[in-house]
Scaffold this active site. Structure first.
Site, short mmCIF file in Angstrom:
data_model
loop_
_atom_site.label_atom_id
_atom_site.label_comp_id
_atom_site.label_asym_id
_atom_site.label_seq_id
_atom_site.Cartn_x
_atom_site.Cartn_y
_atom_site.Cartn_z
N ASP A 43 69.31 164.64 -44.07
CA ASP A 43 70.04 163.96 -43.04
C ASP A 43 69.08 164.68 -41.77
O ASP A 43 68.91 165.64 -42.18
CB ASP A 43 71.51 163.53 -42.23
CG ASP A 43 72.15 162.96 -44.42
OD1 ASP A 43 71.65 162.31 -44.61
OD2 ASP A 43 72.82 162.65 -44.23
N LYS A 64 65.03 159.92 -40.87
CA LYS A 64 63.50 159.29 -40.33
C LYS A 64 63.09 158.40 -41.11
O LYS A 64 61.79 157.91 -40.69
CB LYS A 64 63.47 159.58 -39.05
CG LYS A 64 62.93 161.01 -39.37
CD LYS A 64 62.12 161.66 -37.95
CE LYS A 64 61.52 163.04 -38.81
NZ LYS A 64 62.26 164.48 -38.12
N MET A 178 82.07 156.45 -35.89
CA MET A 178 80.36 155.69 -35.57
C MET A 178 80.71 154.24 -34.79
O MET A 178 80.46 154.01 -34.18
CB MET A 178 80.03 154.58 -37.24
CG MET A 178 78.81 156.10 -37.95
SD MET A 178 78.70 154.91 -39.32
CE MET A 178 80.48 154.78 -39.84
N1 SAH Z 1 80.46 162.06 -44.02
C1 SAH Z 1 80.42 161.86 -42.09
C2 SAH Z 1 80.71 161.14 -41.09
C3 SAH Z 1 79.73 160.01 -41.75
S1 SAH Z 1 79.86 158.73 -40.46
C4 SAH Z 1 82.17 162.90 -42.21
O1 SAH Z 1 82.44 163.50 -43.37
O2 SAH Z 1 81.68 163.45 -40.95
C5 SAH Z 1 78.47 159.40 -38.76
C6 SAH Z 1 79.71 159.51 -37.76
O3 SAH Z 1 80.61 160.45 -38.38
C7 SAH Z 1 79.31 159.52 -36.32
O4 SAH Z 1 78.60 158.44 -35.76
C8 SAH Z 1 80.32 159.97 -35.62
O5 SAH Z 1 81.44 158.79 -36.03
C9 SAH Z 1 81.17 161.59 -37.03
N2 SAH Z 1 80.42 162.66 -36.32
C10 SAH Z 1 79.90 163.46 -37.54
N3 SAH Z 1 79.31 164.46 -36.85
C11 SAH Z 1 80.28 164.69 -36.02
C12 SAH Z 1 80.49 165.59 -35.16
N4 SAH Z 1 79.83 166.97 -35.70
N5 SAH Z 1 81.34 165.03 -33.51
C13 SAH Z 1 81.78 163.73 -33.68
N6 SAH Z 1 81.38 163.03 -34.65
C14 SAH Z 1 80.56 163.32 -35.48
#
Ligand code: SAH
Length: 518
Positions: A43, A64, A178
């Site tokens: 990603d 992207k 999100m």
């Molecule tokens: N699979 C990922 C989540 C993907 S959805 C996981 O387990 O973390 C993407 C969302 O994850 C973002 O919109 C945000 O809400 C959150 N996110 C991912 N990395 C983050 C971080 N380092 N700090 C805060 N929120 C994060």
């Protein structure tokens, strides 16, 4: 977990959780698979350090891809399947955990349907890690015994309905992913469903990243606070009693301290990393730029020299370039003994040219170097000295004073460089300390009218400090602080001491608590 035994030579896929951001937070298994991958499909927001572990892999950024989410997802499936069919070991590197809002199951199903073995390696999800990094436990004995993880995003087919606020309002802790665009709506929904507006809440941006930021407010006020602090995605919203703990973790020595690093990134990487680990917000604004002349000066035969003296990384690199340009290699440097000003320069000599220095003074300082060489010089000895346009004339002059014949070979130019617009903007917002490395850097600051306010001016050594004094305290506001030991450790030590003292004397600018430093 699925761990199929692939037949030898056959392609396969692993869905690997990359963790929340800090490259050290991948699992050992994930790191191992990355190192052996042929292809890494990742990603957008993956730390370059993680990707660097995939030493021999082709890297494909699918963050992207054109088209909507659905087209993008299908394109990803196609890439995974196509590469695996060609026999590749494909690592699909996904943020956090692959199965937490990661569409991991869709990718797993697509691979399976295509008959491709697919393994899943869990990762540290931001749902827990962002909270932890902000000092917030998602459960706590006697305070919170349930957690819900929910996405605030709607749309994309099945999820068209709003979240079940009534159910969520009954949970102790709610972690929203999100959700950056929907904080206000989400808070309103929960409050309407019966959750008290006074419930503690926190929003954590880039949890575990170097640039992590948090805001901490009540549920009723969190949306506005996030707006004010300009919290951006990726961010996690956490609601529940334990959010009251935000920012109460032990404070790191440089928490929230804004530091201007004026050295080029190639020379400052290690120190910048340490500064960030200790909580500093580092602004990279190199004040000088190195340019190697084109064409490079020809390297004379070194056979007739007794010493080759190297006083900077650029000197080493200039030598390497000149050798290259003339189709020569390290053998052309045979003859003279080699002196290097410090450990970094010596190890660069070894790394780039395969040349081991015969002499490195105990102290990284031009005067220590010339004294050490001087003690071994015979009258009439010839010294070859690769240098820059702003070389300190004293080095050559001192060696001449010892009776040597010194040939200065100018192989790089040191040019003043203004900070770029984005660094300037951050400097305008105020910095707490500037790290200064050379008189030319100081002159560049003055020349480009960079206003440092009342920042602490930490100088690598006395020569740089002299330049600060010469520039006039009125133009740089503060007197210089000189590192007592040379090198990165010395600078760090001086910075930490100065910050401690300023905090003690009630310095307003430096946060004394590790709370919201947005
Ligand atoms: N699979 C990922 C989540 C993907 S959805 C996981 O387990 O973390 C993407 C969302 O994850 C973002 O919109 C945000 O809400 C959150 N996110 C991912 N990395 C983050 C971080 N380092 N700090 C805060 N929120 C994060």
């Amino acid at each position: 977990m699925i761990a199929p035994r692939p037949s030898p030579g056959a392609g396969r896929v692993a869905l690997v959780g990359a963790g929340p951001g800090d490259p050290d937070l991948i699992t050992m298994r994930g790191a191992e698979l990355l190192a052996s991958a042929d292809v890494v499909v990742h990603d957008r927001l993956v730390d370059p350090e993680l990707l660097a572990r995939a030493r021999r892999a082709e890297l494909i950024d699918v963050g992207k891809q054109p088209g909507g989410a659905k087209a993008m997802q299908e394109a990803i499936h196609a890439i995974l399947i196509e590469r695996a069919r060609r026999g590749a070991f494909v690592v699909r590197l996904k943020g956090g955990d692959p199965f937490v809002f990661g569409r991991g199951s869709e990718e797993l199903d697509a691979c399976r349907a295509a008959g491709i073995p697919c393994e899943v390696v869990p990762g540290v999800s931001s749902a827990f890690a962002a909270a932890a990094a902000a000092g917030i436990p998602v459960t706590e004995r006697g305070i919170a015994r349930s957690v819900a993880i929910v996405t605030a995003r709607q749309g994309e087919g099945l999820d068209d309905t709003p979240p079940d606020y009534a159910a969520l309002a009954r949970m102790d802790t709610v972690v929203v992913l999100m959700g950056r665009e929907r904080v206000a709506e989400f808070a309103r929904g929960l409050i309407a469903a019966g959750r008290a507006p006074t419930t503690p809440a926190a929003m954590i941006e880039r949890g575990t990243w170097r640039a992590q930021r948090e805001v901490n407010e009540s549920l009723g006020a969190i949306a506005e606070a996030a707006e004010r602090a300009r919290i951006a995605s990726p961010a996690v919203l956490l609601i529940g009693p334990t959010a009251a703990r935000a920012g109460r973790q032990a404070m790191r020595s440089l928490e929230g301290v804004r530091v201007l690093m004026t050295r080029p990134p190639s020379a400052s990487r290690g120190l910048v990393r340490t500064l960030r680990e200790r909580g500093a917000d580092v602004i990279d604004a190199p004040l000088i730029r190195i340019r190697y002349p084109d064409p490079l000066p020809a390297l004379p035969p070194l056979k007739g020299f007794q010493w080759l003296v190297v006083t900077s990384l650029h000197g080493v690199r200039g030598l390497a370039r000149a050798l290259d340009a003339q189709g020569l290699d390290a053998r052309a440097l045979a003859g003279p003994r080699v002196a290097a000003i410090g450990a970094k320069t010596a190890s660069e000599l070894e790394r780039v040219l395969g040349v081991r220095a015969d002499l490195v003074p105990a102290e990284h300082r031009a005067t220590a170097l010339t004294a050490a060489i001087g003690a071994q010089l015979d009258p009439g000895d010839r010294v070859f000295f690769p240098c820059g346009t702003l070389a300190r004339e004293e080095t050559a002059a001192t060696l001449r004073g010892h009776g040597a014949e010194v040939v200065e070979w100018t192989v790089y130019e040191t040019l003043p460089a203004p900070p770029d617009e984005s660094s300037r903007e951050r400097i305008r917002q105020g910095i707490d300390a500037a790290l200064l490395y050379s008189p030319s850097g100081v002159r560049s600051l003055v020349e480009h009218r960079v206003d440092l306010g009342d920042a602490l001016l930490i100088c690598v050594g006395p020569t740089t400090a002299d330049a600060v004094r010469a520039a006039g305290v009125s133009r740089l506001t503060q007197g210089p602080i000189v590192a007592e030991r040379y090198g990165d450790e010395g600078v760090l030590e001086a910075l930490e001491r100065a910050v401690r003292e300023r905090r003690r004397s009630g310095g307003q600018d430096i946060p004394v608590e590790a709370t919201d430093h947005a």
